[in-house]
Design a protein around this motif. Structure first.
Motif, PDB file in Angstrom:
ATOM      1  N   LEU A 236     143.423 -78.241  53.553  1.00 17.70           N
ATOM      2  CA  LEU A 236     144.844 -78.013  53.825  1.00 17.70           C
ATOM      3  C   LEU A 236     145.096 -76.602  54.346  1.00 17.70           C
ATOM      4  O   LEU A 236     144.858 -75.619  53.648  1.00 17.70           O
ATOM      5  CB  LEU A 236     145.673 -78.262  52.557  1.00 17.70           C
ATOM      6  N   ARG A 237     145.614 -76.512  55.581  1.00 15.80           N
ATOM      7  CA  ARG A 237     145.948 -75.209  56.171  1.00 15.80           C
ATOM      8  C   ARG A 237     147.440 -75.071  56.450  1.00 15.80           C
ATOM      9  O   ARG A 237     147.982 -73.980  56.426  1.00 15.80           O
ATOM     10  CB  ARG A 237     145.171 -75.019  57.483  1.00 15.80           C
ATOM     11  N   HIS A 238     148.114 -76.192  56.739  1.00 21.11           N
ATOM     12  CA  HIS A 238     149.534 -76.139  57.097  1.00 21.11           C
ATOM     13  C   HIS A 238     150.278 -77.157  56.226  1.00 21.11           C
ATOM     14  O   HIS A 238     149.969 -78.353  56.265  1.00 21.11           O
ATOM     15  CB  HIS A 238     149.744 -76.481  58.568  1.00 21.11           C
ATOM     16  N   LEU A 239     151.262 -76.677  55.476  1.00 24.75           N
ATOM     17  CA  LEU A 239     152.049 -77.544  54.585  1.00 24.75           C
ATOM     18  C   LEU A 239     153.503 -77.495  55.027  1.00 24.75           C
ATOM     19  O   LEU A 239     154.063 -76.419  55.245  1.00 24.75           O
ATOM     20  CB  LEU A 239     151.921 -77.064  53.137  1.00 24.75           C
ATOM     21  N   TRP A 240     154.100 -78.677  55.142  1.00 24.06           N
ATOM     22  CA  TRP A 240     155.508 -78.784  55.564  1.00 24.06           C
ATOM     23  C   TRP A 240     156.291 -79.413  54.415  1.00 24.06           C
ATOM     24  O   TRP A 240     156.041 -80.557  54.036  1.00 24.06           O
ATOM     25  CB  TRP A 240     155.583 -79.635  56.824  1.00 24.06           C
ATOM     26  N   LEU A 241     157.243 -78.664  53.851  1.00 23.98           N
ATOM     27  CA  LEU A 241     158.073 -79.163  52.755  1.00 23.98           C
ATOM     28  C   LEU A 241     159.437 -79.573  53.301  1.00 23.98           C
ATOM     29  O   LEU A 241     160.135 -78.759  53.923  1.00 23.98           O
ATOM     30  CB  LEU A 241     158.266 -78.086  51.678  1.00 23.98           C
ATOM     31  N   THR A 242     159.825 -80.809  53.054  1.00 30.04           N
ATOM     32  CA  THR A 242     161.148 -81.274  53.466  1.00 30.04           C
ATOM     33  C   THR A 242     162.068 -81.484  52.275  1.00 30.04           C
ATOM     34  O   THR A 242     163.218 -81.854  52.445  1.00 30.04           O
ATOM     35  CB  THR A 242     161.040 -82.596  54.251  1.00 30.04           C
ATOM     36  N   HIS A 243     161.561 -81.265  51.049  1.00 30.37           N
ATOM     37  CA  HIS A 243     162.352 -81.402  49.832  1.00 30.37           C
ATOM     38  C   HIS A 243     162.318 -80.081  49.057  1.00 30.37           C
ATOM     39  O   HIS A 243     161.323 -79.356  49.090  1.00 30.37           O
ATOM     40  CB  HIS A 243     161.814 -82.516  48.924  1.00 30.37           C
ATOM     41  N   ASP A 244     163.392 -79.804  48.378  1.00 32.29           N
ATOM     42  CA  ASP A 244     163.457 -78.619  47.529  1.00 32.29           C
ATOM     43  C   ASP A 244     162.751 -78.920  46.206  1.00 32.29           C
ATOM     44  O   ASP A 244     163.176 -79.793  45.448  1.00 32.29           O
ATOM     45  CB  ASP A 244     164.920 -78.245  47.284  1.00 32.29           C
ATOM     46  N   LEU A 245     161.668 -78.205  45.915  1.00 33.15           N
ATOM     47  CA  LEU A 245     160.942 -78.417  44.668  1.00 33.15           C
ATOM     48  C   LEU A 245     161.599 -77.692  43.501  1.00 33.15           C
ATOM     49  O   LEU A 245     161.292 -77.958  42.342  1.00 33.15           O
ATOM     50  CB  LEU A 245     159.490 -77.949  44.809  1.00 33.15           C
ATOM     51  N   GLY A 246     162.517 -76.771  43.805  1.00 27.40           N
ATOM     52  CA  GLY A 246     163.281 -76.113  42.757  1.00 27.40           C
ATOM     53  C   GLY A 246     162.495 -75.126  41.921  1.00 27.40           C
ATOM     54  O   GLY A 246     162.931 -74.769  40.824  1.00 27.40           O
ATOM     55  N   VAL A 247     161.325 -74.688  42.379  1.00 29.74           N
ATOM     56  CA  VAL A 247     160.507 -73.748  41.611  1.00 29.74           C
ATOM     57  C   VAL A 247     159.947 -72.692  42.558  1.00 29.74           C
ATOM     58  O   VAL A 247     159.965 -72.841  43.783  1.00 29.74           O
ATOM     59  CB  VAL A 247     159.342 -74.457  40.880  1.00 29.74           C
ATOM     60  N   SER A 248     159.422 -71.608  41.958  1.00 29.56           N
ATOM     61  CA  SER A 248     158.748 -70.580  42.734  1.00 29.56           C
ATOM     62  C   SER A 248     157.468 -71.154  43.332  1.00 29.56           C
ATOM     63  O   SER A 248     156.865 -72.090  42.800  1.00 29.56           O
ATOM     64  CB  SER A 248     158.436 -69.377  41.843  1.00 29.56           C
ATOM     65  N   MET A 249     157.045 -70.580  44.467  1.00 32.22           N
ATOM     66  CA  MET A 249     155.921 -71.111  45.223  1.00 32.22           C
ATOM     67  C   MET A 249     154.568 -70.477  44.873  1.00 32.22           C
ATOM     68  O   MET A 249     153.612 -70.607  45.630  1.00 32.22           O
ATOM     69  CB  MET A 249     156.173 -70.927  46.726  1.00 32.22           C
ATOM     70  N   GLU A 250     154.474 -69.774  43.719  1.00 28.93           N
ATOM     71  CA  GLU A 250     153.193 -69.144  43.381  1.00 28.93           C
ATOM     72  C   GLU A 250     152.036 -70.138  43.318  1.00 28.93           C
ATOM     73  O   GLU A 250     150.880 -69.790  43.572  1.00 28.93           O
ATOM     74  CB  GLU A 250     153.280 -68.401  42.037  1.00 28.93           C
ATOM     75  N   TRP A 251     152.316 -71.358  42.978  1.00 28.60           N
ATOM     76  CA  TRP A 251     151.274 -72.371  42.832  1.00 28.60           C
ATOM     77  C   TRP A 251     150.507 -72.624  44.128  1.00 28.60           C
ATOM     78  O   TRP A 251     149.400 -73.162  44.109  1.00 28.60           O
ATOM     79  CB  TRP A 251     151.881 -73.674  42.317  1.00 28.60           C
ATOM     80  N   LEU A 252     151.075 -72.213  45.258  1.00 29.12           N
ATOM     81  CA  LEU A 252     150.378 -72.403  46.538  1.00 29.12           C
ATOM     82  C   LEU A 252     149.103 -71.564  46.623  1.00 29.12           C
ATOM     83  O   LEU A 252     148.248 -71.818  47.483  1.00 29.12           O
ATOM     84  CB  LEU A 252     151.315 -72.046  47.701  1.00 29.12           C
ATOM     85  N   ALA A 253     148.968 -70.593  45.738  1.00 24.02           N
ATOM     86  CA  ALA A 253     147.753 -69.763  45.741  1.00 24.02           C
ATOM     87  C   ALA A 253     146.507 -70.583  45.447  1.00 24.02           C
ATOM     88  O   ALA A 253     145.385 -70.162  45.759  1.00 24.02           O
ATOM     89  CB  ALA A 253     147.903 -68.629  44.717  1.00 24.02           C
ATOM     90  N   ASP A 254     146.672 -71.786  44.855  1.00 21.51           N
ATOM     91  CA  ASP A 254     145.519 -72.629  44.535  1.00 21.51           C
ATOM     92  C   ASP A 254     144.967 -73.356  45.762  1.00 21.51           C
ATOM     93  O   ASP A 254     143.981 -74.102  45.633  1.00 21.51           O
ATOM     94  CB  ASP A 254     145.905 -73.657  43.471  1.00 21.51           C
ATOM     95  N   PHE A 255     145.604 -73.176  46.921  1.00 19.06           N
ATOM     96  CA  PHE A 255     145.099 -73.799  48.153  1.00 19.06           C
ATOM     97  C   PHE A 255     144.449 -72.694  48.987  1.00 19.06           C
ATOM     98  O   PHE A 255     145.127 -71.935  49.689  1.00 19.06           O
ATOM     99  CB  PHE A 255     146.235 -74.469  48.930  1.00 19.06           C
ATOM    100  N   PRO A 256     143.154 -72.575  48.933  1.00 21.51           N
ATOM    101  CA  PRO A 256     142.472 -71.408  49.517  1.00 21.51           C
ATOM    102  C   PRO A 256     142.606 -71.296  51.023  1.00 21.51           C
ATOM    103  O   PRO A 256     142.538 -70.194  51.576  1.00 21.51           O
ATOM    104  CB  PRO A 256     141.011 -71.619  49.098  1.00 21.51           C
ATOM    105  N   SER A 257     142.767 -72.411  51.730  1.00 25.17           N
ATOM    106  CA  SER A 257     142.803 -72.368  53.198  1.00 25.17           C
ATOM    107  C   SER A 257     144.217 -72.347  53.759  1.00 25.17           C
ATOM    108  O   SER A 257     144.390 -72.304  54.988  1.00 25.17           O
ATOM    109  CB  SER A 257     142.043 -73.571  53.782  1.00 25.17           C
ATOM    110  N   LEU A 258     145.224 -72.405  52.888  1.00 21.19           N
ATOM    111  CA  LEU A 258     146.619 -72.529  53.349  1.00 21.19           C
ATOM    112  C   LEU A 258     147.059 -71.244  54.044  1.00 21.19           C
ATOM    113  O   LEU A 258     146.982 -70.156  53.468  1.00 21.19           O
ATOM    114  CB  LEU A 258     147.535 -72.837  52.167  1.00 21.19           C
ATOM    115  N   THR A 259     147.533 -71.376  55.282  1.00 16.06           N
ATOM    116  CA  THR A 259     147.988 -70.208  56.049  1.00 16.06           C
ATOM    117  C   THR A 259     149.456 -70.297  56.448  1.00 16.06           C
ATOM    118  O   THR A 259     150.079 -69.283  56.745  1.00 16.06           O
ATOM    119  CB  THR A 259     147.162 -70.042  57.336  1.00 16.06           C
TER     120      THR A 259
END
Length: 868
Positions: free
Chosen positions: A823-846
């Protein structure tokens, strides 16, 4: 050109009426204005002194508290009286004056009193001229109101005059804008409470069986399900503010995403919401009205705080025409209509505090929809700050119906698997609050239904909107898990449940003195539905309903012996569960599809196939025709379908009838092979759409289209894309086979791959993934996941570099479900209602792409670029 001095019609119209003699009857042609003034003629009703008095009143209202230099108010009134008196001396007709318009007519009058204003200061003379134009405008408005001849002969001029008067009214209100008066505020409090009381309950079809004392409706907050929606029609037509592709080599290629419908409204002042019958349009209107009235809106809709919701169900006034603002409450039968302060609704609109919710344009007769659109256009231009949501079925209006007034099209998407499961769970949870004795089995019914729907294509195709989902839940409970599969069979089972077994199983045996079996009940309801069909009504007055029953009773002995027509009508209303009473006593069917089903059965029973064929090209008859084919005997079925294919109509009407014939093939039980072959042969070349809109429209025809499409490997790229748009909307397993052939093309542009990916939510996920998704080149392509099944299947495919999250998920579900490696590119179309720190667990996400309508995200780890 509008006057610089404006007079509100509320004060100007009564004064202008005194200038003219009331006509004995509407004029049938042009009239000489000099012959209609009240201060001239053989028997004048006013004097020149009255004219001077009226002129002084015009001056007072025109100044509106201001003053002229040297206190020239009286002098200006004297000049105005002399100028208005000229109307009784010229040979100008009312038609000529309307054609001139207020500016030129005023100039003509002034020309016949040269020098009358020479003693006035320059400012006072300017005020007189502008005031004269305002008076002339209201006089022309009176001519237009009195004379249908003028309105017919000069429609554009008449419309412009009405518009100028309305603009003057709004401007006058805005110039006086201040905090609502105590009277307005007190009424608004009561009105908002009434909105909550009226719309905070929703009927879940059929839930009241088989238990006694079961409520007919449930609180909106416990049963409301946020449905998905797409901008620009199914699949999205593209929008100026749609998310742009990421820059600098980022991934692109996602279609406009499906979003929660209530969130999709964020930032939209004007929306045309389209959805098929039962898709949840009215429920969304109810939720929006209640949430706004209570001030409990989500953050995305904060702009609506302080707005006052005004719900206008079109069926309540369809035949009378779109009401004027001050008649809104009367037109919909609101219980507080008589208590509203004079002019309250107009002030609400002028102050830009109204939220207008116009529900069900398709409920208006087709020939009256242009008038409804014109009234809406006029209102939106006059009250330019009004937020407005308009709902309609797709066949009733096209996507551009209100585009000129800034309306964006939003289309309700079919329920996905998670939404179907959520609805079924909510339905059975609500069922626990009744007084039935089968609560111990509700979990079993729920679980069995959750397992059954994915297994059967027919049920999957039906359980895509709240109406059919509710009906399936009710029948599943009623039959302890034994379900019919097709649409006609579902409605037949519903009729049996509601008309035959409802009262006995609820032990309601003596609620009234009328005792009717199913056949008599259904026959009478069919008569009412058929009359409503003939008269193009969605609502029938009580007197008309009783009259129809009285007409039919002599031919139905089993019913005629049971009571008077009024008693029979009361019995049908109270005991069948298929009719709903309005505040004014008028009745409607609980849903339009029920009315269509019964009307179609009656038409076939009468053998009135000619009537059906006469109207077959009209969108509001589409469901009736389909149901009629399902009800018809083989010979009648052949006659109907042959009639649809017969020559006589041209253009779009001809095309619509022929495609409807093709669509009806899936409903026939028996049809001669010659007719069947003819329909397939003669419609084969109609399924080569030349536009995206046409491609989307072909989806309603159904699986028969698949047999008519060309070899997908032989067409050009642009046609292949349009074909994909059509086929991804055909909810049939055979469509997957065709799409798997389509993906084998040597050329698969990004747009075509994106459409193939968009379609997987409409089919069995695992089979679609195996036959289509696994073979798509992932370069630049976002892979959408809308539910947990798709999330799990995408992980089994090894994940993808670009993923679009188009469903409700928690961060934990995404962490567990997404393959973190690629996973390198993530597109969110819904509000998750939380801080995005959890994205750090995706090493290739840019790259994190966020829909611009969502709240600002925070806590995004360093190194991840945000694009909105």
């Amino acid at each position: 050109m509008e006057p610089a001095v404006r007079l509100a019609s509320g004060v100007a119209a009564p004064l202008v009426r005194e200038l003219f003699v009331p006509p004995q009857r509407p004029p049938e042609g042009e009239e000489l204005i000099a012959g209609t003034v009240s201060f001239r003629g053989l028997r004048p009703t006013t004097t020149y002194g009255d004219l001077e008095r009226l002129a002084r009143e015009f001056v007072r209202h025109g100044l509106d508290g201001r003053s002229l230099p040297l206190r020239e108010d009286t002098a200006v009134a004297a000049v105005l009286a002399r100028t208005l008196a000229v109307m009784g001396e010229l040979d100008t007709t009312d038609v000529q004056a309307v054609r001139l318009g207020p500016q030129d007519w005023a100039r003509l009058l002034r020309a016949h009193v040269p020098g009358a204003d020479r003693k006035l200061t320059e400012e006072s003379a300017w005020f007189h001229d502008s005031l004269l134009v305002a008076v002339c405008l209201h006089a022309l408005h009176l001519f237009v109101q009195r004379s249908p001849y003028i309105a017919d002969r000069l429609p554009e001029r008449s419309h412009r005059i009405r518009q100028l008067v309305d603009l003057g009214d709004v401007s006058a209100l805005r110039e006086r804008r201040r905090q609502p008066s105590p009277e307005d505020s007190a009424f608004e409090e009561r009105y908002l409470r009434s909105v909550v009381e009226e719309y905070n309950r929703v009927t879940i079809y059929g839930i009241d069986l088989p238990n006694p004392n079961t409520p007919d409706s449930w609180p909106l907050e416990t049963t409301y399900l946020s449905l998905g929606a797409e901008f620009g029609g199914p699949g999205g037509r593209g929008r100026d503010d749609a998310p742009a592709p990421p820059e600098e080599g980022g991934a692109a290629g996602g279609a406009d995403p499906v979003m929660p419908a209530d969130r999709a409204l964020a930032g939209q002042e004007r929306v045309l919401l389209r959805g098929v019958a039962g898709s949840g349009k009215t429920t969304l209107v109810q939720w929006l009205a209640v949430a706004t009235a209570r001030g409990r809106l989500p953050e995305e809709l904060a702009a609506l705080h302080g707005r006052v919701p005004v719900v206008l169900p079109v069926r309540r006034f369809a035949r009378q025409g779109f009401p004027a603002p001050d008649d809104f409450l009367d037109a919909v039968g609101h219980p507080l209509a008589d208590e509203a302060p004079d002019g309250w609704m107009a002030r609400l609109l002028a102050d830009e505090r109204a939220l207008l919710l116009v529900d069900g344009i398709d409920e208006a007769p087709e020939d009256q929809r242009p008038a409804v659109r014109d009234a809406l256009r006029r209102m939106m231009r006059i009250y330019s700050g009004t937020c407005c949501l308009v709902t309609a079925r797709p066949p009733a209006v096209d996507a551009e119906w209100l585009a000129d007034e800034g309306f964006d099209e939003l289309t309700l998407a079919p329920m996905n698997r998670d939404q179907v499961a959520a609805f079924i769970t909510a339905w059975h949870t609500a069922a626990r609050t009744d007084t039935g004795d089968d609560h111990a089995h509700l979990d079993e019914y729920r679980d069995r239904l959750l397992q059954t729907i994915p297994l059967y294509r027919e049920l999957r195709g039906l359980a895509t909107n709240p109406l059919m989902c509710g009906l399936i839940c009710a029948l599943n409970r009623d039959r302890s898990g034994s379900l019919p599969k097709g649409r006609r069979e579902l409605y037949e089972a519903a009729m049996e449940m509601l008309l035959q077994r409802r009262d006995p199983e609820r032990r309601v045996l003596h609620a009234d003195e009328v005792h009717l079996q199913r056949a008599a009940r259904e026959r009478l309801l069919r008569k009412l539905a058929f009359r409503m069909l003939l008269e193009d009504r969605a609502v029938l007055g009580e007197a008309a309903a009783v009259e129809e029953i009285a007409r039919c009773l002599p031919a139905i002995p089993a019913a005629a012996a049971q009571g008077t027509p009024a008693q029979i009508f009361g019995h049908l209303l109270q005991r069948t569960g298929l009719l709903r009473e309005q505040a004014d006593g008028a009745v409607e069917f609980v849903h339009r599809t029920v009315q269509d089903y019964l009307a179609a059965k009656e038409a076939v029973e009468r053998g009135d196939l000619a009537l059906l064929l006469e109207h077959a090209h009209e969108p509001q008859w589409e469901e009736v025709i389909r149901m009629a084919v399902a009800h018809a005997r083989p010979g009648e079925c052949g006659e109907l379908l042959a009639g649809l294919m017969a020559p006589g109509k041209v253009g779009m009407q001809r095309n619509r009838r022929r495609l409807l014939a093709a669509a009806c093939l899936e409903h026939v039980t028996e049809l001669d092979p010659v007719t069947h072959a003819r329909i397939r042969r003669e419609t084969r070349h109609m399924v080569r759409p030349t536009s995206i809109a046409a491609a989307r429209g072909l989806g309603w025809v159904g699986p028969i289209v698949l047999e008519m499409l060309p070899d997908p490997e032989t067409v050009a790229d642009d046609e292949a894309y349009r074909i994909a748009v059509t086929v991804t909307r055909i909810a049939d397993d055979a469509a997957v086979h065709y799409l798997s052939r389509l993906r084998r093309r040597p050329s698969l542009p990004l747009t075509l791959r994106a459409e193939l990916m968009r379609g997987w939510r409409n089919f069995d996920t695992e089979r679609y993934a195996e036959d289509v998704v696994a073979h798509l080149d992932p370069e630049g392509l976002y892979f959408p996941v809308t539910d947990r099944v798709e999330l799990a299947v995408l992980r089994r495919l090894g994940g993808r570099e670009c993923v679009q999250v188009a469903g409700h998920f928690t961060p934990d579900e995404l962490l567990a479900g997404l393959d973190r490696g690629p996973l390198r590119h993530l597109w969110l179309t819904h509000d998750l209602g939380v801080s995005m720190e959890w994205l750090a667990d995706f090493p290739s996400l840019t790259t994190l792409r966020v829909n611009p309508r969502l709240p600002r995200v925070g806590g995004v780890p360093e190194g991840i670029r945000i694009i909105s």
